[in-house]
Motif scaffolding. Sequence first.
Motif, PDB file in Angstrom:
ATOM      1  N   GLY A   1      31.759  66.420  55.415  1.00 51.64           N
ATOM      2  CA  GLY A   1      31.249  65.399  54.518  1.00 51.64           C
ATOM      3  C   GLY A   1      30.972  65.932  53.132  1.00 51.64           C
ATOM      4  O   GLY A   1      30.635  67.113  52.958  1.00 51.64           O
ATOM      5  N   ALA A   2      31.117  65.051  52.146  1.00 50.09           N
ATOM      6  CA  ALA A   2      30.809  65.416  50.760  1.00 50.09           C
ATOM      7  C   ALA A   2      30.211  64.201  50.067  1.00 50.09           C
ATOM      8  O   ALA A   2      30.819  63.616  49.171  1.00 50.09           O
ATOM      9  CB  ALA A   2      32.057  65.898  50.040  1.00 50.09           C
ATOM     10  N   PRO A   3      29.017  63.775  50.490  1.00 51.46           N
ATOM     11  CA  PRO A   3      28.433  62.556  49.919  1.00 51.46           C
ATOM     12  C   PRO A   3      28.083  62.730  48.450  1.00 51.46           C
ATOM     13  O   PRO A   3      27.847  63.850  47.974  1.00 51.46           O
ATOM     14  CB  PRO A   3      27.177  62.351  50.766  1.00 51.46           C
ATOM     15  N   LEU A   4      28.051  61.597  47.745  1.00 56.66           N
ATOM     16  CA  LEU A   4      27.745  61.590  46.326  1.00 56.66           C
ATOM     17  C   LEU A   4      26.708  60.521  46.025  1.00 56.66           C
ATOM     18  O   LEU A   4      26.630  59.514  46.730  1.00 56.66           O
ATOM     19  CB  LEU A   4      29.012  61.293  45.506  1.00 56.66           C
ATOM     20  N   PRO A   5      25.927  60.702  44.992  1.00 59.35           N
ATOM     21  CA  PRO A   5      25.043  59.619  44.568  1.00 59.35           C
ATOM     22  C   PRO A   5      25.832  58.497  43.896  1.00 59.35           C
ATOM     23  O   PRO A   5      26.865  58.746  43.270  1.00 59.35           O
ATOM     24  CB  PRO A   5      24.097  60.303  43.566  1.00 59.35           C
ATOM     25  N   GLU A   6      25.368  57.273  44.094  1.00 60.42           N
ATOM     26  CA  GLU A   6      25.947  56.085  43.470  1.00 60.42           C
ATOM     27  C   GLU A   6      27.415  55.879  43.843  1.00 60.42           C
ATOM     28  O   GLU A   6      28.212  55.376  43.055  1.00 60.42           O
ATOM     29  CB  GLU A   6      25.766  56.149  41.953  1.00 60.42           C
ATOM     30  N   ALA A   7      27.760  56.295  45.034  1.00 58.84           N
ATOM     31  CA  ALA A   7      29.096  56.060  45.586  1.00 58.84           C
ATOM     32  C   ALA A   7      28.986  56.124  47.105  1.00 58.84           C
ATOM     33  O   ALA A   7      28.232  56.934  47.648  1.00 58.84           O
ATOM     34  CB  ALA A   7      30.107  57.086  45.082  1.00 58.84           C
ATOM     35  N   LEU A   8      29.737  55.281  47.779  1.00 57.31           N
ATOM     36  CA  LEU A   8      29.695  55.243  49.241  1.00 57.31           C
ATOM     37  C   LEU A   8      31.066  54.825  49.738  1.00 57.31           C
ATOM     38  O   LEU A   8      31.660  53.872  49.215  1.00 57.31           O
ATOM     39  CB  LEU A   8      28.630  54.240  49.701  1.00 57.31           C
ATOM     40  N   TRP A   9      31.576  55.536  50.763  1.00 57.85           N
ATOM     41  CA  TRP A   9      32.901  55.210  51.258  1.00 57.85           C
ATOM     42  C   TRP A   9      33.063  55.715  52.685  1.00 57.85           C
ATOM     43  O   TRP A   9      32.327  56.571  53.150  1.00 57.85           O
ATOM     44  CB  TRP A   9      33.968  55.816  50.347  1.00 57.85           C
ATOM     45  N   ARG A  10      34.046  55.164  53.383  1.00 60.11           N
ATOM     46  CA  ARG A  10      34.399  55.598  54.726  1.00 60.11           C
ATOM     47  C   ARG A  10      35.887  55.381  54.964  1.00 60.11           C
ATOM     48  O   ARG A  10      36.516  54.491  54.382  1.00 60.11           O
ATOM     49  CB  ARG A  10      33.627  54.806  55.794  1.00 60.11           C
ATOM     50  N   THR A  11      36.429  56.218  55.870  1.00 63.51           N
ATOM     51  CA  THR A  11      37.784  56.009  56.384  1.00 63.51           C
ATOM     52  C   THR A  11      37.654  55.717  57.878  1.00 63.51           C
ATOM     53  O   THR A  11      36.998  54.755  58.244  1.00 63.51           O
ATOM     54  CB  THR A  11      38.681  57.215  56.060  1.00 63.51           C
ATOM     55  N   ASN A  12      38.234  56.545  58.761  1.00 63.63           N
ATOM     56  CA  ASN A  12      38.268  56.201  60.184  1.00 63.63           C
ATOM     57  C   ASN A  12      37.566  57.223  61.076  1.00 63.63           C
ATOM     58  O   ASN A  12      38.016  57.507  62.181  1.00 63.63           O
ATOM     59  CB  ASN A  12      39.717  56.002  60.646  1.00 63.63           C
ATOM     60  N   HIS A  13      36.467  57.771  60.603  1.00 59.83           N
ATOM     61  CA  HIS A  13      35.630  58.648  61.427  1.00 59.83           C
ATOM     62  C   HIS A  13      34.180  58.475  60.993  1.00 59.83           C
ATOM     63  O   HIS A  13      33.904  57.883  59.943  1.00 59.83           O
ATOM     64  CB  HIS A  13      36.066  60.108  61.342  1.00 59.83           C
TER      65      HIS A  13
END
Length: 421
Positions: A368-380
């Motif tokens: 994982g590489a989360p970021l502030p003010e951004a959110l996303w997902r693929t298929n896991h």
Amino acid sequence: MKSLLLLILLFIILPLSFAQTDGFKIVTPSGYTLVNSHNQSRLYTIQDGGAYDKPVYLLDLHGTHYQMGYDYGVIFGSAIESTYQKFLANLIPKTWEQISLEFFLDWQWTDYLSLQITQEFRDELRGLRDAGIAHNYANLDVLVQRIITISNFPGDVNSNIEWLLINEADEGAMKLPPKLTKLLRSKSRSISQSKGMQCSFFAVWGNRTESGQLFSMRNLDWDSDTGINDYKLITVWHPTGKIAYATVGFAGVLGALTGISSEGLTVHEAGNDVTQETFLGFTWTLRLRYVMENARNLNEALNIWFATNNTLGMNHMISSSNDNNPNAESHPAVALETMSGITAVFQDNDEREAELMWHKDGKTGHLGAPLPEALWRTNHGYDPDIVFHQVRSTNPNGDTATRYNIPVSYTHLTLPTKRIV
């Protein structure tokens, strides 16, 4: 508000929804041509300058859920029949195999998936049925129910049918004859190929966008050669006494593959195959519609979500322009990692996302590489319980992980100044 919805959908979602288009391009409609009408509902084709080889339709529905279902059937019943028949024939050419699959879909709908939908959607299906009877479209409600059941599966239908049957057998459900079970597992590969396994979504806001505006996107990855895309459809729903909203999909897909409401609430989905599954829940395509027509903000949306039940493994996102404050820190989007009995809620820059590791061939690294003010997902997933029940561990060099890492390359992304949400 209606024109705002159409502008958002046609400029942002439509170009990303159809797999036969190389990349994407923004389509500016030059007008709308009335095709059919019934009561207050209207069907249009969108004048797109020849951007697509077949017309994109706009269905504007008004009234109670029964009335909207009835109008849908009268106005577009022939498209529902054509979509269903072509889709099934392309996937499973042999008639006896089609009958076997339909038996399975009807069983799953009647004994499981239909039990937790709300009365409004039962009324809508009844309206479809009555319209079909009145206008010589046979069993419109049954065709749509089968489409809903198929769409409730994420990408790997073969794995999901296997675990679904195992869990239903544990619950004391009727067991299928071994020959039929083998056929279903075999033919489910065709359905899996038609639906793809590369859906994704993201939202950005705050310092990543001009004026701090909220942008959200959902990429639908379904095969373009099954016949289901003959009738590309934007449906604007105006349920009596409820919030108006729009969905993007195809004729006969009654639920929301993605959508946006007049309150600025958007909904998204990407599959994640897990072993903890059931059809004793609220089918996700109708559940997303239920959220949009009843929720004005994230708090209301989450209250609705937790008052209803999950089915199979899914990643969802709900974003809300009413929760976005461009002048202060805000979290206007949440990702929901789900399976039967569990929903894990993620905001942007979540520590759980950062802490998930991969281990392979004596090496290790962050998934994982989360970021502030951004959110996303693929298929896991990233929630520990979700990850534990995934059918396959996430390969750091695999497709879903590779696509997950794409937004990390755009940490300084700035979107246009034109206000769209």
